[in-house]
Design an enzyme around this catalytic site. Sequence first.
Site, PDB file in Angstrom:
ATOM      1  N   LEU A  47       0.828  -1.216   0.000  1.00 13.42           N
ATOM      2  CA  LEU A  47       0.000   0.000   0.000  1.00 13.42           C
ATOM      3  C   LEU A  47       0.858   1.260   0.000  1.00 13.42           C
ATOM      4  O   LEU A  47       0.338   2.369  -0.108  1.00 13.42           O
ATOM      5  CB  LEU A  47      -0.864   0.025   1.275  1.00 13.42           C
TER       6      LEU A  47
ATOM      7  N   TYR B 254       1.710  15.495  -6.869  1.00  9.33           N
ATOM      8  CA  TYR B 254       2.086  14.930  -8.172  1.00  9.33           C
ATOM      9  C   TYR B 254       2.788  15.939  -9.079  1.00  9.33           C
ATOM     10  O   TYR B 254       3.738  15.600  -9.771  1.00  9.33           O
ATOM     11  CB  TYR B 254       0.877  14.347  -8.919  1.00  9.33           C
TER      12      TYR B 254
ATOM     13  N   ARG C   6       0.757  16.277 -13.282  1.00  3.45           N
ATOM     14  CA  ARG C   6      -0.277  15.558 -12.528  1.00  3.45           C
ATOM     15  C   ARG C   6      -0.220  14.054 -12.816  1.00  3.45           C
ATOM     16  O   ARG C   6      -0.477  13.219 -11.964  1.00  3.45           O
ATOM     17  CB  ARG C   6      -1.658  16.111 -12.912  1.00  3.45           C
TER      18      ARG C   6
ATOM     19  N   TYR D  37       2.072  10.376 -11.206  1.00  2.45           N
ATOM     20  CA  TYR D  37       1.604   9.300 -10.306  1.00  2.45           C
ATOM     21  C   TYR D  37       0.960   8.174 -11.117  1.00  2.45           C
ATOM     22  O   TYR D  37       1.325   6.997 -10.986  1.00  2.45           O
ATOM     23  CB  TYR D  37       0.609   9.923  -9.330  1.00  2.45           C
TER      24      TYR D  37
ATOM     25  N   LYS E 250       2.304   4.318 -11.579  1.00  4.57           N
ATOM     26  CA  LYS E 250       1.459   3.186 -11.161  1.00  4.57           C
ATOM     27  C   LYS E 250       1.205   2.270 -12.354  1.00  4.57           C
ATOM     28  O   LYS E 250       1.181   1.051 -12.212  1.00  4.57           O
ATOM     29  CB  LYS E 250       0.117   3.690 -10.627  1.00  4.57           C
TER      30      LYS E 250
ATOM     31  N   VAL F  79     -12.228  23.561  -7.097  1.00  2.00           N
ATOM     32  CA  VAL F  79     -11.168  23.727  -8.086  1.00  2.00           C
ATOM     33  C   VAL F  79     -11.780  23.736  -9.491  1.00  2.00           C
ATOM     34  O   VAL F  79     -12.536  22.821  -9.850  1.00  2.00           O
ATOM     35  CB  VAL F  79     -10.133  22.576  -7.948  1.00  2.00           C
TER      36      VAL F  79
ATOM     37  N   ARG G 232     -16.746  12.218  -9.620  1.00  2.00           N
ATOM     38  CA  ARG G 232     -16.108  11.090  -8.939  1.00  2.00           C
ATOM     39  C   ARG G 232     -17.194  10.156  -8.419  1.00  2.00           C
ATOM     40  O   ARG G 232     -18.314  10.590  -8.141  1.00  2.00           O
ATOM     41  CB  ARG G 232     -15.298  11.579  -7.722  1.00  2.00           C
TER      42      ARG G 232
ATOM     43  N   ASP H 152      -6.758  17.030 -14.593  1.00  2.00           N
ATOM     44  CA  ASP H 152      -7.721  16.268 -13.801  1.00  2.00           C
ATOM     45  C   ASP H 152      -8.374  15.162 -14.609  1.00  2.00           C
ATOM     46  O   ASP H 152      -8.481  15.252 -15.836  1.00  2.00           O
ATOM     47  CB  ASP H 152      -8.799  17.214 -13.248  1.00  2.00           C
TER      48      ASP H 152
HETATM   49  N1  LIG Z   1      -7.549   5.974  -0.687  1.00  2.00           N
HETATM   50  C1  LIG Z   1      -7.891   5.761  -1.936  1.00  2.00           C
HETATM   51  O1  LIG Z   1      -9.032   5.959  -2.311  1.00  2.00           O
HETATM   52  C2  LIG Z   1      -6.901   5.270  -2.946  1.00  2.00           C
HETATM   53  C3  LIG Z   1      -7.284   5.391  -4.270  1.00  2.00           C
HETATM   54  C4  LIG Z   1      -6.435   4.924  -5.268  1.00  2.00           C
HETATM   55  C5  LIG Z   1      -5.256   4.311  -4.922  1.00  2.00           C
HETATM   56  N2  LIG Z   1      -4.902   4.187  -3.634  1.00  2.00           N
HETATM   57  C6  LIG Z   1      -3.631   3.514  -3.348  1.00  2.00           C
HETATM   58  O2  LIG Z   1      -3.770   2.713  -2.176  1.00  2.00           O
HETATM   59  C7  LIG Z   1      -2.581   2.771  -1.402  1.00  2.00           C
HETATM   60  C8  LIG Z   1      -2.874   3.228   0.024  1.00  2.00           C
HETATM   61  O3  LIG Z   1      -3.556   4.462  -0.005  1.00  2.00           O
HETATM   62  P1  LIG Z   1      -3.982   5.239   1.327  1.00  2.00           P
HETATM   63  O4  LIG Z   1      -5.143   6.072   0.955  1.00  2.00           O
HETATM   64  O5  LIG Z   1      -4.094   4.303   2.464  1.00  2.00           O
HETATM   65  O6  LIG Z   1      -2.711   6.184   1.506  1.00  2.00           O
HETATM   66  P2  LIG Z   1      -1.913   6.608   2.838  1.00  2.00           P
HETATM   67  O7  LIG Z   1      -0.991   7.697   2.447  1.00  2.00           O
HETATM   68  O8  LIG Z   1      -2.857   6.847   3.948  1.00  2.00           O
HETATM   69  O9  LIG Z   1      -1.077   5.280   3.180  1.00  2.00           O
HETATM   70  C9  LIG Z   1       0.159   4.964   2.611  1.00  2.00           C
HETATM   71  C10 LIG Z   1       1.078   4.512   3.727  1.00  2.00           C
HETATM   72  O10 LIG Z   1       2.319   4.090   3.158  1.00  2.00           O
HETATM   73  C11 LIG Z   1       3.362   4.528   3.987  1.00  2.00           C
HETATM   74  N3  LIG Z   1       4.597   4.636   3.206  1.00  2.00           N
HETATM   75  C12 LIG Z   1       4.809   5.434   2.126  1.00  2.00           C
HETATM   76  N4  LIG Z   1       6.068   5.293   1.691  1.00  2.00           N
HETATM   77  C13 LIG Z   1       6.676   4.392   2.512  1.00  2.00           C
HETATM   78  C14 LIG Z   1       7.982   3.854   2.574  1.00  2.00           C
HETATM   79  N5  LIG Z   1       8.932   4.246   1.717  1.00  2.00           N
HETATM   80  N6  LIG Z   1       8.275   2.955   3.528  1.00  2.00           N
HETATM   81  C15 LIG Z   1       7.328   2.575   4.417  1.00  2.00           C
HETATM   82  N7  LIG Z   1       6.055   3.056   4.416  1.00  2.00           N
HETATM   83  C16 LIG Z   1       5.735   3.960   3.473  1.00  2.00           C
HETATM   84  C17 LIG Z   1       2.915   5.886   4.507  1.00  2.00           C
HETATM   85  O11 LIG Z   1       3.589   6.251   5.694  1.00  2.00           O
HETATM   86  C18 LIG Z   1       1.417   5.644   4.711  1.00  2.00           C
HETATM   87  O12 LIG Z   1       1.135   5.266   6.035  1.00  2.00           O
HETATM   88  C19 LIG Z   1      -1.619   3.691  -2.184  1.00  2.00           C
HETATM   89  O13 LIG Z   1      -0.788   2.892  -2.968  1.00  2.00           O
HETATM   90  C20 LIG Z   1      -2.529   4.504  -3.068  1.00  2.00           C
HETATM   91  O14 LIG Z   1      -1.871   4.911  -4.249  1.00  2.00           O
HETATM   92  C21 LIG Z   1      -5.698   4.680  -2.632  1.00  2.00           C
HETATM   93  O1  LIG Z   2      -8.817   8.267  -4.613  1.00  2.00           O
HETATM   94  C1  LIG Z   2      -8.559   7.781  -5.739  1.00  2.00           C
HETATM   95  O2  LIG Z   2      -9.253   6.935  -6.275  1.00  2.00           O
HETATM   96  C2  LIG Z   2      -7.336   8.272  -6.491  1.00  2.00           C
HETATM   97  O3  LIG Z   2      -7.598   9.569  -6.856  1.00  2.00           O
HETATM   98  C3  LIG Z   2      -7.126  10.641  -6.115  1.00  2.00           C
HETATM   99  O4  LIG Z   2      -7.236  11.692  -7.033  1.00  2.00           O
HETATM  100  P1  LIG Z   2      -8.461  12.685  -7.001  1.00  2.00           P
HETATM  101  O5  LIG Z   2      -9.765  11.989  -6.952  1.00  2.00           O
HETATM  102  O6  LIG Z   2      -8.287  13.648  -8.110  1.00  2.00           O
HETATM  103  O7  LIG Z   2      -8.119  13.411  -5.639  1.00  2.00           O
HETATM  104  P2  LIG Z   2      -8.912  14.306  -4.613  1.00  2.00           P
HETATM  105  O8  LIG Z   2      -7.911  15.144  -3.902  1.00  2.00           O
HETATM  106  O9  LIG Z   2      -9.757  13.476  -3.766  1.00  2.00           O
HETATM  107  O10 LIG Z   2      -9.748  15.307  -5.544  1.00  2.00           O
HETATM  108  C4  LIG Z   2     -10.995  15.012  -6.111  1.00  2.00           C
HETATM  109  C5  LIG Z   2     -11.482  16.221  -6.885  1.00  2.00           C
HETATM  110  O11 LIG Z   2     -11.789  17.291  -5.972  1.00  2.00           O
HETATM  111  C6  LIG Z   2     -11.140  18.502  -6.371  1.00  2.00           C
HETATM  112  N1  LIG Z   2     -10.855  19.280  -5.137  1.00  2.00           N
HETATM  113  C7  LIG Z   2      -9.986  18.809  -4.208  1.00  2.00           C
HETATM  114  C8  LIG Z   2      -9.767  19.509  -3.034  1.00  2.00           C
HETATM  115  C9  LIG Z   2     -10.451  20.734  -2.795  1.00  2.00           C
HETATM  116  O12 LIG Z   2     -10.301  21.410  -1.743  1.00  2.00           O
HETATM  117  N2  LIG Z   2     -11.297  21.170  -3.753  1.00  2.00           N
HETATM  118  C10 LIG Z   2     -11.534  20.485  -4.918  1.00  2.00           C
HETATM  119  O13 LIG Z   2     -12.330  20.951  -5.758  1.00  2.00           O
HETATM  120  C11 LIG Z   2      -9.943  18.057  -7.195  1.00  2.00           C
HETATM  121  O14 LIG Z   2      -9.532  19.058  -8.083  1.00  2.00           O
HETATM  122  C12 LIG Z   2     -10.513  16.825  -7.902  1.00  2.00           C
HETATM  123  O15 LIG Z   2     -11.246  17.234  -9.030  1.00  2.00           O
HETATM  124  C13 LIG Z   2      -5.658  10.462  -5.739  1.00  2.00           C
HETATM  125  O16 LIG Z   2      -4.849  10.569  -6.855  1.00  2.00           O
HETATM  126  C14 LIG Z   2      -5.351   9.147  -5.152  1.00  2.00           C
HETATM  127  O17 LIG Z   2      -5.485   9.112  -3.775  1.00  2.00           O
HETATM  128  C15 LIG Z   2      -6.076   7.990  -5.712  1.00  2.00           C
HETATM  129  O18 LIG Z   2      -5.188   7.274  -6.527  1.00  2.00           O
END
Ligand SMILES: NC(=O)c1ccc[n+]([C@@H]2O[C@H](COP(=O)([O-])OP(=O)(O)OC[C@H]3O[C@@H](n4cnc5c(N)ncnc54)[C@H](O)[C@@H]3O)[C@@H](O)[C@H]2O)c1
Ligand SMILES: O=C(O)[C@H]1O[C@H](OP(=O)(O)OP(=O)(O)OC[C@H]2O[C@@H](n3ccc(=O)[nH]c3=O)[C@H](O)[C@@H]2O)[C@H](O)[C@@H](O)[C@@H]1O
Length: 390
Positions: A97, A106, A183, A186, A190, A254, A261, A338
């Site tokens: 993760l 980004y 942007r 990332y 991935k 923004v 979404r 975006d």
């Molecule tokens: N939250 C979402 O909706 C979402 C959407 C799309 C993708 N993802 C992917 O899912 C994964 C987890 O997302 P999240 O929302 O929990 O993010 P998060 O930032 O809360 O969790 C990531 C964790 O990884 C740890 N980490 C980062 N680099 C590290 C390193 N070098 N060594 C050890 N630990 C490290 C961070 O400290 C953090 O606790 C990510 O890969 C993210 O790209 C999440």
């Molecule tokens: O969550 C996901 O599935 C993925 O998408 C997110 O990208 P995004 O959805 O663009 O990120 P957000 O910061 O949640 O923004 C969502 C939208 O809200 C907008 N936004 C964000 C923040 C704000 O204060 N106001 C605002 O209008 C952004 O411009 C964007 O259009 C992140 O890239 C990742 O955590 C993940 O991979």
Amino acid sequence: MASGRVDLDGNPIKPITICMIGAGGFIGSHLCDKLMNETPHKVLAVDVYNDKIKHLLEPSGSGELPWADRIQFHRLNIKNDSRLEGLIKMADITINLAAICTPADYNTRPLDTIYSNFIDALPVVKYCSENGKRLIHFSTCEVYGKTIGCFLPKDSPLRQDPAYYVLKEDASPCIFGSIEKQRWSYACAKQLVERLIYAEGAENGLEFTIVRPFNWIGPRMDFIPGIDGPSEGVPRVLACFSNNLLRREPLKLVDGGQSQRTFVYIKDAIEAVLLMIENPARANSQIFNVGNPNNEVTVRQLAEMMTQVYSKVSGESSLETPTIDVSSKEFYGEGYDDSDKRIPDMTIINRQLGWNPKTSLWDLLESTLTYQHRTYAEAIKKAISKPVAS
Ligand SMILES: NC(=O)c1ccc[n+]([C@@H]2O[C@H](COP(=O)([O-])OP(=O)(O)OC[C@H]3O[C@@H](n4cnc5c(N)ncnc54)[C@H](O)[C@@H]3O)[C@@H](O)[C@H]2O)c1
Ligand SMILES: O=C(O)[C@H]1O[C@H](OP(=O)(O)OP(=O)(O)OC[C@H]2O[C@@H](n3ccc(=O)[nH]c3=O)[C@H](O)[C@@H]2O)[C@H](O)[C@@H](O)[C@@H]1O
């Protein structure tokens, strides 16, 4: 904890050891909760932070936590720690993760973003492949980039046709902007890891599952600037809007908040991850969209709904001007771009794992904003009332 648990094919589930990298983050903390509360599995939790899983590691009163012998925290940075391979070898499966995954980084820290999402993932893939270990890798819905439909003329009727916007794991292209639109650093990093893992599967027999989360949200996501994160930091939209609501500031839209979404509740999404862990025969060699196609809104609609829900859970009136428009250049800086729309196709996850999300957007915002209010309202009040040092 339930005994006699069976998988989707009726076979008993054997306890396993999971090496979870990034276990201290938002998704990791919820996955650890689920594994400790509902399964017999062991977790080797790897992260540089553990604040979000402290409740699982340290008893709050006297006595041991019931899962004390099933979770171990290893504070290490996977960039440069030789203990990583040993932990992967000790486990039956690795879940990766770890990533920089906040859009504000980004385009402003593209090198850190690429290193974190691509270079740092390489040893994890290598160690799993060389040691014959299963890997569940967290990618992102951002690998789809923009929809085909967004390139059609604004008034084209084809824009209404799902063939032009629904995102399918095995059919949709990955459409990013130009290189100067950083942007996409990332998403591109991935995507390349996905291709590498897929190739390791094809050429070296790596057993893998790739997860593409579509905006999973809920308690413990990111941080509230100035409270449990840097004052100048910009988290993802849920935390940005929560912060604005807690501080009684207008929510910033923004570029007009027109992007769309689909949001899924973290607890629904974690159910899908557990099914992947416990049903390897159905999950191996698959790429899964995990999202909720029924919870689609524009960012403007999200802001309006969060304002209403927050007012209900906090008992505070809404602001007279609840939102303001801000340009992406002002908010994120040069190089932002975006995704226009993100609807996950659910055919594959439905067919392989029978998973469907359950929670409506209103309900998930109600439980999440109740948590935000309970966790942060007092701290924000204190921070606001503190005199600024001169
Ligand atoms: N939250 C979402 O909706 C979402 C959407 C799309 C993708 N993802 C992917 O899912 C994964 C987890 O997302 P999240 O929302 O929990 O993010 P998060 O930032 O809360 O969790 C990531 C964790 O990884 C740890 N980490 C980062 N680099 C590290 C390193 N070098 N060594 C050890 N630990 C490290 C961070 O400290 C953090 O606790 C990510 O890969 C993210 O790209 C999440
Ligand atoms: O969550 C996901 O599935 C993925 O998408 C997110 O990208 P995004 O959805 O663009 O990120 P957000 O910061 O949640 O923004 C969502 C939208 O809200 C907008 N936004 C964000 C923040 C704000 O204060 N106001 C605002 O209008 C952004 O411009 C964007 O259009 C992140 O890239 C990742 O955590 C993940 O991979």
